[in-house]
Design a protein around this motif. Structure first.
Motif, short mmCIF file in Angstrom:
data_model
loop_
_atom_site.label_atom_id
_atom_site.label_comp_id
_atom_site.label_asym_id
_atom_site.label_seq_id
_atom_site.Cartn_x
_atom_site.Cartn_y
_atom_site.Cartn_z
N ARG A 90 -94.72 23.19 128.02
CA ARG A 90 -93.85 24.12 128.62
C ARG A 90 -93.43 24.00 130.32
O ARG A 90 -94.24 23.54 130.75
CB ARG A 90 -94.49 25.54 128.53
N LEU A 135 -84.82 23.08 119.43
CA LEU A 135 -85.79 24.35 119.80
C LEU A 135 -84.63 25.50 119.95
O LEU A 135 -83.43 25.21 120.00
CB LEU A 135 -86.06 23.89 121.25
N GLU A 146 -86.96 29.88 122.31
CA GLU A 146 -87.93 28.78 122.71
C GLU A 146 -87.71 28.07 124.06
O GLU A 146 -88.59 28.06 124.86
CB GLU A 146 -88.19 27.86 121.78
N GLN A 147 -86.36 27.81 124.27
CA GLN A 147 -86.14 27.07 125.34
C GLN A 147 -86.13 28.10 126.40
O GLN A 147 -86.71 27.87 127.73
CB GLN A 147 -84.83 26.57 125.45
N TRP A 173 -90.21 26.26 126.59
CA TRP A 173 -90.74 24.78 125.73
C TRP A 173 -89.70 23.95 125.93
O TRP A 173 -88.30 23.98 125.81
CB TRP A 173 -90.81 25.29 124.41
#
Ligand code: FES
Length: 87
Positions: A47, A61, A65-66, A70
């Motif tokens: 992360r 991703l 998520e981004q 991540w």
């Protein structure tokens, strides 16, 4: 050249703007987990707590998520100093 601070290990290393975060970690002797090196296995997944990264190939991703920070260090290149969390 950007500075990477890796938590919780409290390691610091530097990355050129033309290399991946994983390459820079290995060049600095940081044992960063990895397997595929192409953003497929998620072994290197960590992360980003602060800073900006860019990808030459879009990572697998989701936007969510981004947005949660991540990143795939085997593909990501720094565009600023970074703080990363590797658990
Ligand atoms: S090493 Fe497989 S996703 Fe990064």
């Amino acid at each position: 050249m950007y500075q990477i601070r890796l938590l919780p290990q409290e390691l610091t290393f530097f990355v050129r703007d033309d290399e991946t975060l994983l390459c820079a970690a290995h060049r600095a002797g940081v044992a960063f987990p990895h397997r595929c090196l192409v953003g497929a296995c998620a072994t290197c997944l960590c992360r980003k707590l602060s800073g900006e990264v860019a990808y030459q190939l879009a990572p697998m991703l989701t936007e969510k998520e981004q947005a949660a920070g991540w990143i795939f260090p085997c593909l990501a290149m720094a565009r600023s100093d970074l703080v990363l969390l590797l658990e």
